[in-house]
Design a protein around this motif. Structure first.
Motif, PDB file in Angstrom:
ATOM      1  N   ARG A   9       0.818  -1.205   0.000  1.00 32.33           N
ATOM      2  CA  ARG A   9       0.000   0.000   0.000  1.00 32.33           C
ATOM      3  C   ARG A   9       0.856   1.262   0.000  1.00 32.33           C
ATOM      4  O   ARG A   9       2.017   1.255   0.384  1.00 32.33           O
ATOM      5  CB  ARG A   9      -0.973   0.009   1.180  1.00 32.33           C
ATOM      6  N   PHE A  10       0.227   2.314  -0.427  1.00 30.25           N
ATOM      7  CA  PHE A  10       0.865   3.625  -0.461  1.00 30.25           C
ATOM      8  C   PHE A  10       0.107   4.497   0.523  1.00 30.25           C
ATOM      9  O   PHE A  10      -1.113   4.540   0.514  1.00 30.25           O
ATOM     10  CB  PHE A  10       0.800   4.216  -1.870  1.00 30.25           C
ATOM     11  N   GLY A  11       0.825   5.171   1.399  1.00 35.48           N
ATOM     12  CA  GLY A  11       0.182   5.995   2.403  1.00 35.48           C
ATOM     13  C   GLY A  11      -0.439   5.164   3.506  1.00 35.48           C
ATOM     14  O   GLY A  11      -0.191   3.971   3.633  1.00 35.48           O
ATOM     15  N   GLY A  12      -1.238   5.817   4.322  1.00 35.15           N
ATOM     16  CA  GLY A  12      -1.763   5.156   5.505  1.00 35.15           C
ATOM     17  C   GLY A  12      -0.657   5.043   6.543  1.00 35.15           C
ATOM     18  O   GLY A  12       0.286   5.841   6.564  1.00 35.15           O
ATOM     19  N   PHE A  13      -0.771   4.042   7.407  1.00 29.05           N
ATOM     20  CA  PHE A  13       0.274   3.803   8.405  1.00 29.05           C
ATOM     21  C   PHE A  13       1.028   2.521   8.058  1.00 29.05           C
ATOM     22  O   PHE A  13       0.428   1.559   7.581  1.00 29.05           O
ATOM     23  CB  PHE A  13      -0.330   3.680   9.801  1.00 29.05           C
ATOM     24  N   PRO A  14       2.335   2.500   8.301  1.00 28.85           N
ATOM     25  CA  PRO A  14       3.131   1.328   7.933  1.00 28.85           C
ATOM     26  C   PRO A  14       3.003   0.185   8.947  1.00 28.85           C
ATOM     27  O   PRO A  14       2.647   0.415  10.106  1.00 28.85           O
ATOM     28  CB  PRO A  14       4.563   1.877   7.954  1.00 28.85           C
ATOM     29  N   THR A  15       3.311  -0.992   8.491  1.00 31.86           N
ATOM     30  CA  THR A  15       3.420  -2.138   9.383  1.00 31.86           C
ATOM     31  C   THR A  15       4.880  -2.288   9.797  1.00 31.86           C
ATOM     32  O   THR A  15       5.784  -2.067   8.999  1.00 31.86           O
ATOM     33  CB  THR A  15       2.910  -3.411   8.675  1.00 31.86           C
ATOM     34  N   ALA A  16       5.076  -2.628  11.066  1.00 31.70           N
ATOM     35  CA  ALA A  16       6.438  -2.787  11.581  1.00 31.70           C
ATOM     36  C   ALA A  16       6.467  -3.989  12.518  1.00 31.70           C
ATOM     37  O   ALA A  16       5.426  -4.552  12.860  1.00 31.70           O
ATOM     38  CB  ALA A  16       6.864  -1.538  12.332  1.00 31.70           C
ATOM     39  N   GLU A  17       7.664  -4.381  12.897  1.00 28.13           N
ATOM     40  CA  GLU A  17       7.815  -5.432  13.908  1.00 28.13           C
ATOM     41  C   GLU A  17       7.434  -4.839  15.260  1.00 28.13           C
ATOM     42  O   GLU A  17       7.759  -3.677  15.541  1.00 28.13           O
ATOM     43  CB  GLU A  17       9.266  -5.907  13.912  1.00 28.13           C
ATOM     44  N   GLU A  18       6.744  -5.632  16.042  1.00 26.85           N
ATOM     45  CA  GLU A  18       6.363  -5.174  17.381  1.00 26.85           C
ATOM     46  C   GLU A  18       7.601  -4.630  18.111  1.00 26.85           C
ATOM     47  O   GLU A  18       8.656  -5.262  18.096  1.00 26.85           O
ATOM     48  CB  GLU A  18       5.781  -6.352  18.167  1.00 26.85           C
TER      49      GLU A  18
END
Ligand SMILES: [Zn+2]
Ligand SMILES: [Zn+2]
Length: 230
Positions: A9-18
């Protein structure tokens, strides 16, 4: 659930490692801006790199103009696997509206500029001194060879990657090939992500800039950034 978290996806919030925190710019120490994330293992074009997922952040304050600054002002976080993926929320609103893309997983071919570097076997079919001005007049030969390689799909192979590209070959918007080399192995890096002006994102690099993100196939911590404006 995990699949959704790592969706391209573009924009929004990113996914990261906890446990990971919002990245700061190594140029100005301010918060970086999230631009895009890619489910590379699912959506990356052929010749995928040994990562499954990455996120890309940029600093519009430092605005690194790729060629002059290898470090500072942008960041790629890449993962071979996410153990505990989590959406990394930052502020109340994302910097850019969330947009999704459905990839076309077809064979990508380099454009005229990148042919010599990325596809020497095809480039060798161009009569005369490959890369010479005379050779540019022989596009029909290249087209024919490309048609063979793609089983007749790519009528204009040099136009294949003009759009947003999740891997494959860069399409240089203006000027010569600028593929960066890895500082560790001195080999040309592979394209991770190419973002021309697009409805997928409001992120802009200059008036009509195209951004190119690269990564070394072996040393995946080595990334490169280029921008070409038309
Ligand atoms: Zn900065
Ligand atoms: Zn390398």
């Amino acid at each position: 659930m995990t699949q959704e978290l790592v969706a391209t996806r573009f924009g929004g919030f990113p996914t990261a490692e906890e446990g990971e925190t919002w990245p700061l710019c190594d140029g100005c120490a301010d918060d970086l801006t999230f631009v895009a994330q890619v489910d590379h293992s699912r959506d990356g074009l052929h010749d995928r790199l040994p990562i499954s997922f990455f996120t890309f952040f940029y600093c519009w304050k430092c605005h690194p103009w790729g060629r002059r600054r290898e470090l500072g002002g942008w960041l790629v976080r890449s993962y071979t696997a996410l153990r505990h993926p989590k959406v990394l929320v930052h502020g109340t609103e994302p910097d850019f509206e969330e947009c999704h893309a459905v990839p076309r997983l077809e064979k990508s071919l380099p454009d005229a500029v990148g042919m010599c570097l990325h596809c020497p076997e095809l480039w060798d079919l161009v009569p005369g001194d490959s890369g010479s001005p005379e050779a540019w007049a022989n596009w029909r030969v290249v087209d024919r060879a490309a048609l063979g390689l793609t089983q007749g799909r790519a009528r204009a192979p040099h136009m294949r990657n003009v759009a947003v590209a999740l891997g494959g070959y860069p399409h240089w918007a203006n000027g010569g090939d600028e593929t960066p080399v890895c500082t560790q192995c001195i080999l040309p890096m592979e394209l991770l992500l190419q973002i021309p002006p697009s409805e997928l994102t409001d992120a802009m690099w200059g008036d009509v800039g195209t951004l190119y993100l690269f990564m070394c196939r072996v040393h995946t911590q080595q990334t490169g950034l280029r921008i070409q404006c038309t």
